[in-house]
Design a protein around this motif. Structure first.
Motif, PDB file in Angstrom:
ATOM      1  N   VAL A   1       0.845  -1.205   0.000  1.00  0.00           N
ATOM      2  CA  VAL A   1       0.000   0.000   0.000  1.00  0.00           C
ATOM      3  C   VAL A   1       0.876   1.250   0.000  1.00  0.00           C
ATOM      4  O   VAL A   1       0.645   2.209  -0.759  1.00  0.00           O
ATOM      5  CB  VAL A   1      -0.949  -0.001   1.213  1.00  0.00           C
ATOM      6  N   PHE A   2       1.902   1.249   0.851  1.00  0.00           N
ATOM      7  CA  PHE A   2       2.812   2.398   0.905  1.00  0.00           C
ATOM      8  C   PHE A   2       3.555   2.571  -0.421  1.00  0.00           C
ATOM      9  O   PHE A   2       3.758   3.692  -0.893  1.00  0.00           O
ATOM     10  CB  PHE A   2       3.810   2.245   2.056  1.00  0.00           C
TER      11      PHE A   2
ATOM     12  N   LEU B   1       2.715   9.418  -5.867  1.00  0.00           N
ATOM     13  CA  LEU B   1       3.297  10.705  -5.492  1.00  0.00           C
ATOM     14  C   LEU B   1       4.499  11.053  -6.354  1.00  0.00           C
ATOM     15  O   LEU B   1       4.771  12.218  -6.630  1.00  0.00           O
ATOM     16  CB  LEU B   1       3.681  10.684  -4.008  1.00  0.00           C
ATOM     17  N   VAL B   2       5.243  10.023  -6.784  1.00  0.00           N
ATOM     18  CA  VAL B   2       6.357  10.279  -7.701  1.00  0.00           C
ATOM     19  C   VAL B   2       5.825  10.819  -9.019  1.00  0.00           C
ATOM     20  O   VAL B   2       6.391  11.738  -9.616  1.00  0.00           O
ATOM     21  CB  VAL B   2       7.186   8.993  -7.931  1.00  0.00           C
TER      22      VAL B   2
ATOM     23  N   VAL C   1       8.729   9.429   1.875  1.00  0.00           N
ATOM     24  CA  VAL C   1       8.169   8.914   3.128  1.00  0.00           C
ATOM     25  C   VAL C   1       7.418   7.612   2.874  1.00  0.00           C
ATOM     26  O   VAL C   1       7.629   6.608   3.568  1.00  0.00           O
ATOM     27  CB  VAL C   1       7.230   9.963   3.771  1.00  0.00           C
ATOM     28  N   CYS C   2       6.541   7.598   1.875  1.00  0.00           N
ATOM     29  CA  CYS C   2       5.761   6.392   1.570  1.00  0.00           C
ATOM     30  C   CYS C   2       6.668   5.251   1.130  1.00  0.00           C
ATOM     31  O   CYS C   2       6.464   4.089   1.508  1.00  0.00           O
ATOM     32  CB  CYS C   2       4.725   6.694   0.486  1.00  0.00           C
ATOM     33  N   GLU C   3       7.676   5.573   0.317  1.00  0.00           N
ATOM     34  CA  GLU C   3       8.578   4.533  -0.175  1.00  0.00           C
ATOM     35  C   GLU C   3       9.343   3.886   0.972  1.00  0.00           C
ATOM     36  O   GLU C   3       9.503   2.661   1.033  1.00  0.00           O
ATOM     37  CB  GLU C   3       9.554   5.137  -1.183  1.00  0.00           C
TER      38      GLU C   3
ATOM     39  N   LEU D   1      12.225   9.336   8.744  1.00  0.00           N
ATOM     40  CA  LEU D   1      11.337  10.491   8.562  1.00  0.00           C
ATOM     41  C   LEU D   1      12.044  11.780   8.971  1.00  0.00           C
ATOM     42  O   LEU D   1      11.926  12.811   8.298  1.00  0.00           O
ATOM     43  CB  LEU D   1      10.058  10.300   9.375  1.00  0.00           C
ATOM     44  N   LEU D   2      12.797  11.714  10.068  1.00  0.00           N
ATOM     45  CA  LEU D   2      13.583  12.873  10.498  1.00  0.00           C
ATOM     46  C   LEU D   2      14.569  13.283   9.419  1.00  0.00           C
ATOM     47  O   LEU D   2      14.732  14.478   9.112  1.00  0.00           O
ATOM     48  CB  LEU D   2      14.333  12.527  11.794  1.00  0.00           C
TER      49      LEU D   2
END
Length: 308
Positions: free
Chosen positions: A12-13, A20-21, A31-33, A108-109
């Motif tokens: 799903v991610f 998004l790409v 982030v999703c990748e 994420l940071l």
């Protein structure tokens, strides 16, 4: 056992990342990748740990105890010291339990600090560190320090000794070769030497060290996680040292084999090759025409002097 939930969430991610790409949202796509990659990597990581233990090499607890004593570490004295301070037990419990949160938070940071390549490097290193630890652990299966030392609950004031036995059920299932009986819902780490908790703690610090405001808080968290692995993960001290060694090797491999070839592993690159995404081409550099030199700013031709 079925890893379908992890595969499903991961895909799903990845689907979201691809969309998004296509709309050229670089950071949210990353982030999703990365979240998709982490969920998908759970499968080979846990399989590698259980397969390593299922090879049923001789238990290494006696060797690990001897190694601790050889370097002067008194495991029982350390546990009794920690047991004197309730705030230490509560703090170590909290830091030990945020293991997976840290794994998700660090990339994420890095992404939101505009260090996308380091975020992907962290994920690569986490996978390498985990698989490398599984290979090493083939020769060092262990029932853990709490089991080996047999510290009775009556000797402890604040600490609950059962925290050091939580993984034993799945360890014994894997050591007996009954992998089909393992519950995916209650998966737990079953490796002792090296400590993956300690290794990941040091790896978190290595990965986040270039984010200046987070450097020292992350360093403190990494050290606390390594120490908590002794009291809350039933690890020997040499397990922690081995985890540090694995993290150092991981840093070298990531720097020289992954980040050095950063242009290769990219979902955006794959989509471009499939013709699904255009890549913005850099503007061509100015060139010399008929002996003229183009300078920055307004274009002012400077002609060479004609020879007499």
């Amino acid at each position: 056992m079925s890893f379908a939930p992890f595969w499903g969430v991961g895909m799903v991610f990845y689907f979201a990342a691809a969309l998004l790409v296509l709309i050229k949202d670089q950071y949210v796509s990353a982030v999703c990748e990365i979240l998709g990659a982490l969920f998908l990597l759970v499968v080979p990581i846990f399989l590698s740990t259980f397969l390593a233990i299922s090879l049923r090499m001789p238990l290494a607890d006696d060797w690990l105890i001897a190694a601790d004593r050889a370097i002067g570490f008194d495991w029982v004295a350390y546990i009794h010291f920690i047991d004197q301070y309730l705030f230490l037990i509560q703090f170590f419990t909290a830091i030990y339990d945020v293991f997976f949160i840290l794994i998700l938070a660090v990339p994420l940071l890095l992404i939101f600090s505009r260090k996308i390549e380091l975020a992907f490097g962290f994920v690569f290193g986490f996978e390498f560190l985990s698989l490398f630890s599984s290979v090493i652990s083939i020769w060092f299966p262990s029932m853990g320090a709490f089991y080996s030392y047999g510290v009775p609950a009556s000797e402890l004031e604040h600490m609950v000794p059962t925290i050091g036995y939580g993984f034993l059920e799945q360890f014994q299932i894997a050591y007996g070769g009954h992998l089909q009986s393992i519950s995916v819902v209650n998966l737990s780490g079953i490796l002792s030497f090296p400590s993956v908790h300690a290794g990941v703690g040091f790896w978190v610090f290595w990965s986040a060290r270039k984010v200046k405001w987070a450097r020292w808080p992350v360093c403190f968290s990494a050290l606390a996680m390594a120490l908590s692995a002794i009291s809350h993960g039933s690890h020997y001290f040499v397990d922690i040292l081995a985890g540090l060694g694995v993290a150092i090797v991981t840093g070298w491999v990531t720097s020289n084999c992954f980040l050095a070839q950063w242009s290769l592993p990219s979902l955006g690159t794959v989509l471009h090759k499939l013709g699904l995404r255009e890549v913005n081409k850099p503007k061509s550099a100015p060139t010399l025409v008929d002996g003229d030199v183009l300078q920055a700013g307004p274009s002012v031709p400077i002609h060479k002097e004609q020879s007499a």
